[in-house]
Motif scaffolding. Structure first.
Motif, PDB file in Angstrom:
ATOM      1  N   TYR A  69      26.943  49.304   2.187  1.00  0.00           N
ATOM      2  CA  TYR A  69      26.715  50.711   1.838  1.00  0.00           C
ATOM      3  C   TYR A  69      25.831  50.797   0.598  1.00  0.00           C
ATOM      4  O   TYR A  69      24.946  51.658   0.501  1.00  0.00           O
ATOM      5  CB  TYR A  69      28.055  51.397   1.606  1.00  0.00           C
ATOM      6  N   PHE A  75      28.053  44.998  15.817  1.00  0.00           N
ATOM      7  CA  PHE A  75      29.075  44.754  16.830  1.00  0.00           C
ATOM      8  C   PHE A  75      28.457  44.517  18.212  1.00  0.00           C
ATOM      9  O   PHE A  75      28.989  43.758  19.007  1.00  0.00           O
ATOM     10  CB  PHE A  75      30.058  45.934  16.885  1.00  0.00           C
ATOM     11  N   GLN A  77      36.902  44.099  14.485  1.00  0.00           N
ATOM     12  CA  GLN A  77      35.728  44.892  14.111  1.00  0.00           C
ATOM     13  C   GLN A  77      36.016  45.704  12.848  1.00  0.00           C
ATOM     14  O   GLN A  77      35.187  45.783  11.946  1.00  0.00           O
ATOM     15  CB  GLN A  77      35.339  45.815  15.272  1.00  0.00           C
ATOM     16  N   GLN A  78      37.218  46.248  12.815  1.00  0.00           N
ATOM     17  CA  GLN A  78      37.559  47.065  11.650  1.00  0.00           C
ATOM     18  C   GLN A  78      37.679  46.193  10.394  1.00  0.00           C
ATOM     19  O   GLN A  78      37.238  46.589   9.308  1.00  0.00           O
ATOM     20  CB  GLN A  78      38.862  47.810  11.893  1.00  0.00           C
ATOM     21  N   ARG A 137      39.093  45.575  18.506  1.00  0.00           N
ATOM     22  CA  ARG A 137      38.817  46.601  17.534  1.00  0.00           C
ATOM     23  C   ARG A 137      39.373  46.253  16.153  1.00  0.00           C
ATOM     24  O   ARG A 137      38.788  46.578  15.129  1.00  0.00           O
ATOM     25  CB  ARG A 137      39.383  47.934  18.010  1.00  0.00           C
ATOM     26  N   SER A 138      40.517  45.571  16.126  1.00  0.00           N
ATOM     27  CA  SER A 138      41.097  45.227  14.820  1.00  0.00           C
ATOM     28  C   SER A 138      40.156  44.285  14.063  1.00  0.00           C
ATOM     29  O   SER A 138      39.969  44.425  12.846  1.00  0.00           O
ATOM     30  CB  SER A 138      42.461  44.578  15.002  1.00  0.00           C
ATOM     31  N   SER A 154      31.590  46.522   4.341  1.00  0.00           N
ATOM     32  CA  SER A 154      30.978  47.860   4.332  1.00  0.00           C
ATOM     33  C   SER A 154      30.577  48.290   2.909  1.00  0.00           C
ATOM     34  O   SER A 154      29.549  48.955   2.744  1.00  0.00           O
ATOM     35  CB  SER A 154      31.914  48.891   4.955  1.00  0.00           C
ATOM     36  N   GLY A 155      31.379  47.913   1.908  1.00  0.00           N
ATOM     37  CA  GLY A 155      31.051  48.307   0.537  1.00  0.00           C
ATOM     38  C   GLY A 155      29.710  47.738   0.100  1.00  0.00           C
ATOM     39  O   GLY A 155      28.833  48.452  -0.419  1.00  0.00           O
ATOM     40  N   GLN A 156      29.549  46.468   0.336  1.00  0.00           N
ATOM     41  CA  GLN A 156      28.304  45.772  -0.030  1.00  0.00           C
ATOM     42  C   GLN A 156      27.109  46.365   0.729  1.00  0.00           C
ATOM     43  O   GLN A 156      26.037  46.593   0.165  1.00  0.00           O
ATOM     44  CB  GLN A 156      28.492  44.302   0.341  1.00  0.00           C
ATOM     45  N   LEU A 172      24.331  53.054   7.543  1.00  0.00           N
ATOM     46  CA  LEU A 172      25.466  52.126   7.600  1.00  0.00           C
ATOM     47  C   LEU A 172      26.117  52.146   8.979  1.00  0.00           C
ATOM     48  O   LEU A 172      26.399  51.092   9.569  1.00  0.00           O
ATOM     49  CB  LEU A 172      26.495  52.508   6.529  1.00  0.00           C
ATOM     50  N   GLN A 173      26.332  53.332   9.486  1.00  0.00           N
ATOM     51  CA  GLN A 173      26.971  53.477  10.798  1.00  0.00           C
ATOM     52  C   GLN A 173      26.124  52.839  11.898  1.00  0.00           C
ATOM     53  O   GLN A 173      26.615  52.060  12.716  1.00  0.00           O
ATOM     54  CB  GLN A 173      27.159  54.968  11.077  1.00  0.00           C
ATOM     55  N   PHE A 219      26.152  48.939  11.564  1.00  0.00           N
ATOM     56  CA  PHE A 219      27.368  48.261  12.012  1.00  0.00           C
ATOM     57  C   PHE A 219      27.538  48.331  13.529  1.00  0.00           C
ATOM     58  O   PHE A 219      28.070  47.401  14.140  1.00  0.00           O
ATOM     59  CB  PHE A 219      28.603  48.806  11.282  1.00  0.00           C
ATOM     60  N   LEU A 220      27.080  49.410  14.126  1.00  0.00           N
ATOM     61  CA  LEU A 220      27.111  49.453  15.594  1.00  0.00           C
ATOM     62  C   LEU A 220      26.224  48.353  16.170  1.00  0.00           C
ATOM     63  O   LEU A 220      26.575  47.686  17.147  1.00  0.00           O
ATOM     64  CB  LEU A 220      26.662  50.832  16.092  1.00  0.00           C
ATOM     65  N   TYR A 252      34.301  45.276   9.216  1.00  0.00           N
ATOM     66  CA  TYR A 252      33.708  46.442   8.565  1.00  0.00           C
ATOM     67  C   TYR A 252      34.269  46.617   7.154  1.00  0.00           C
ATOM     68  O   TYR A 252      33.518  46.825   6.192  1.00  0.00           O
ATOM     69  CB  TYR A 252      33.976  47.693   9.404  1.00  0.00           C
TER      70      TYR A 252
END
Lengths: 186, 463
Positions: free
Chosen positions: A32, A57, A20-21, A17-18, A28-30, A49-50, A53-54, A24
């Protein structure tokens, strides 16, 4: 500590998860900003976006590194956005519009606008125009590719793009005039 | 035209350049939702694995039952083929005898057998010299008009030797005798038992049993955190003591702070003893040493000034005085936000008490067992996958989040096979489910372990 894309990919492949985060947070900014270009509302962009990213992953083990990681993620975001937009496009089918490109012959420049202001202009476009403008002008797709992807005619793609361009030119000129007026007051 | 085309290209290039580096920070809620969905997906994947294992165990149980039923009918058919009715072939001695007046019934060419007023005669040459016993559904002594025990008259049959007892085609069995049969005389017969008589005899013969067993299987702790934040609730860390605001990655609003426990395996070793309490019912108890593994995953690592190793933030140590004293003395140096995994090694002493019903009690045995197990918590050892993570031991007692005694329900299907007249080799697929949480009421998490397992062992039946 900054991790390389390869490190992040390895971590994501292990479902850490670390990693993945961090991936993200890195992109994520780009992404988004891409999602916002295809959306009418912020909530819609967040959903895109959500969802994207799912997918990233879930499918990162399939990433073969024959392109850069941000390019691969961007393609997923764009495809996700298109899926969101397709339903709207079916609801409001695009029709050929009059070619408006001759209406504004003067050259317009974007130098007076930052990307947030430009995003606002793109979001103002009608749905069909917005998608086609993004795909043609920014992603660099050809009209026949857009036509195939959106299941519309090539002519429709061209005419919708022309309409988008015309509207944007109009708004840019209008905004430029406002900016000049504001500048003249000082 | 060229000017126009150039103008168009310039327009698109300007847009492309303007958007290339565009970046807008999304609201934190987006990642929170992604994090939640990823966690849910992990849970779903685990659950699907559990479902798979459950089906596998169910399939094994069904297979066992099928084999059991098939064996039951297989042996029953053999019994019938050999004996027509139940005869203790293993005990061919003259358990009792009948006095037959065979003066008129037996000739040189034809043997007969008296059954009340009827005479059953062998009709084939192959059966000459044999005694043919008709197959009846309930052949018993009464059918053959017994006149008394053999008593002291054994000498009358001493000169007769039983050559064989064998199945013949058709109904009945042939008993070949050698020797002159004077008349009137007594001939040896085999004792006939009814099912009921055999069961009663077995209960008398095999009232007690004892054995050893070894079990292994899955262990799902079914961990459930009761706190919304590890730091503020589970670990009882005083937020004002650590300047949490200095480290944005760790604050009580962060939904990403989480702890979970993933299922592992269990094994047990024990002795058992029991008794028959009726024709088909048993009571069984024993004592077992059990060890179970699970993996704790947490995403906060705490570095202190007093411990050389880092401590993984887990709610299991929230009541530990040593840990809380470190917290109270403000010895926390750093909270690191990363995923770490630790192996749990739970140890229990278990005392099961089960009741059983014997579905089949032949050479192959099938028994349905159910009961409760008292689990005495002996301790848990938490070992990090990384060397830098401190090993933690959580013993029983007031500082432990675990109850000293918790209870589980147990159900299983015991399949046994008789060896050497006294020993049963057994295999028992079973399922355990906690009846209460093994954590105390004031703990910040729940754990209701469950798991499928297979127990194997040997039982000795005292005759």
């Amino acid at each position: 500590m900054a991790f390389s894309d390869d490190d992040l990919i390895d971590g994501c492949c292990k479902d850490q998860r670390s990693s993945q985060q961090q991936l993200y947070e890195k992109y994520s900014g780009q992404m988004y900003a891409v999602a916002l270009r295809y959306s009418k509302a912020q909530q819609e962009a967040e959903d895109i976006l959500q969802e994207a990213f799912l997918k990233v992953f879930q499918n990162i083990k399939k990433f073969r590194k024959d392109s850069s990681l941000p390019y691969w993620i961007k393609r997923i975001v764009v495809n996700t956005a298109l899926n969101h937009q397709r339903s709207k496009l079916y609801l409001y089918p695009m029709v050929d519009v009059t070619d408006l490109k001759s209406k504004f012959t003067e050259e317009v420049t974007l130098s007076n606008f930052n990307h947030k202001e430009l995003l606002q202009l793109v979001k103002k476009l009608p749905s069909g125009c917005q998608v086609i403008f993004n795909l043609y002008a920014i992603e660099g797709y050809k009209h026949h590719e857009i036509a195939k992807s959106l299941e519309i005619s090539e002519g429709t793609s061209k005419s919708q793009y022309a309409r988008a361009k015309s509207l944007l030119q109009k708004w840019i000129i209008e905004n430029n005039d406002i900016n000049y007026e504001q500048a003249g007051e000082f | 035209m060229n000017r126009l085309e150039n103008s168009e290209e310039k327009f698109e290039k300007e847009w492309r350049d303007a958007m290339e580096e565009a970046s807008v920070t999304p609201p934190p809620a987006v990642w929170n939702e992604i994090d939640r969905k990823l966690a849910y997906a992990e849970l779903s994947a685990y659950k699907s694995k559990v479902v798979y294992y459950r089906w596998a165990v169910a399939a094994v149980i069904l297979l066992g039952m099928f084999v059991g039923v098939w064996q039951y009918y297989y042996f029953q058919n053999i019994d019938q083929a050999l004996m027509g009715d139940l005869i203790e072939i293993d005990k061919p001695g003259p358990m009792s005898s009948f006095e037959w007046d065979i003066r008129n019934e037996i000739s040189n060419t034809q043997n007969g057998f008296a059954n009340n007023s009827e005479v059953y005669k062998s009709t084939t040459q192959e059966n000459q010299g044999g005694v043919k016993i008709p197959k009846t559904n309930n052949a018993s002594l009464a059918d053959f008009a017994p006149v008394g025990d053999l008593g002291d008259d054994n000498q009358d049959i001493n000169n007769m030797v039983l050559l064989e007892i064998a199945a013949i085609k058709g109904d009945g069995i042939a008993v070949n005798l050698e020797g002159e049969i004077s008349e009137p005389t007594k001939i040896p017969v085999f004792r006939f038992y009814s099912d009921d008589q055999i069961d009663k005899q077995k209960v008398r013969d095999e009232k007690y049993f004892a054995g050893i067993n070894f079990g292994s299987g899955g262990f799902d702790p079914n961990f459930q955190s009761l706190g919304s934040s590890l730091l503020t609730n589970n670990l009882e860390v005083n937020p004002t003591a650590f300047s949490l605001a200095d480290n944005e990655a760790i604050n009580k609003e962060s939904p990403s702070i989480r702890e979970g426990m993933v299922a592992g395996e269990s094994m047990s070793l024990g002795v058992d003893f029991g008794m028959k309490v009726g024709k088909r019912f048993t009571l069984e108890s024993g004592i077992q040493y059990a060890r179970a593994n699970a993996v704790t995953e947490t995403n906060v690592v705490i570095t202190t000034s007093s411990w050389q190793e880092s401590i993984a933030a887990t709610s299991q140590v929230s009541k530990n005085k040593k840990f809380s004293s470190v917290v109270q003395r403000e010895e926390i140096v750093e909270y690191e936000y990363r995923d770490v995994a630790l192996t749990n090694e739970f140890q229990f002493t278990s005392v099961p008490l089960t009741a059983g019903y014997q579905v089949l009690d032949k050479k192959l045995k099938l028994e349905v067992n159910a009961g409760v197990v008292a689990n005495l918590y002996m301790g848990n050892k938490l070992t990090g996958y990384e060397d830098e993570i401190a090993q933690l031991s959580i013993g029983p007692g007031s500082q432990s989040p675990y109850r000293d005694i918790s209870f589980s329900g147990l159900a299983g299907l015991e399949i046994g096979y008789r060896l050497f007249s006294n020993f049963d080799v057994i295999v028992e697929p079973n399922y355990r489910q906690a009846l209460n949480s093994m954590t105390k009421d004031d703990a910040t998490f729940l754990s209701n372990p469950s798991g499928f397992g297979v127990m194997t062992g040997i039982k000795y039946n005292f005759h």
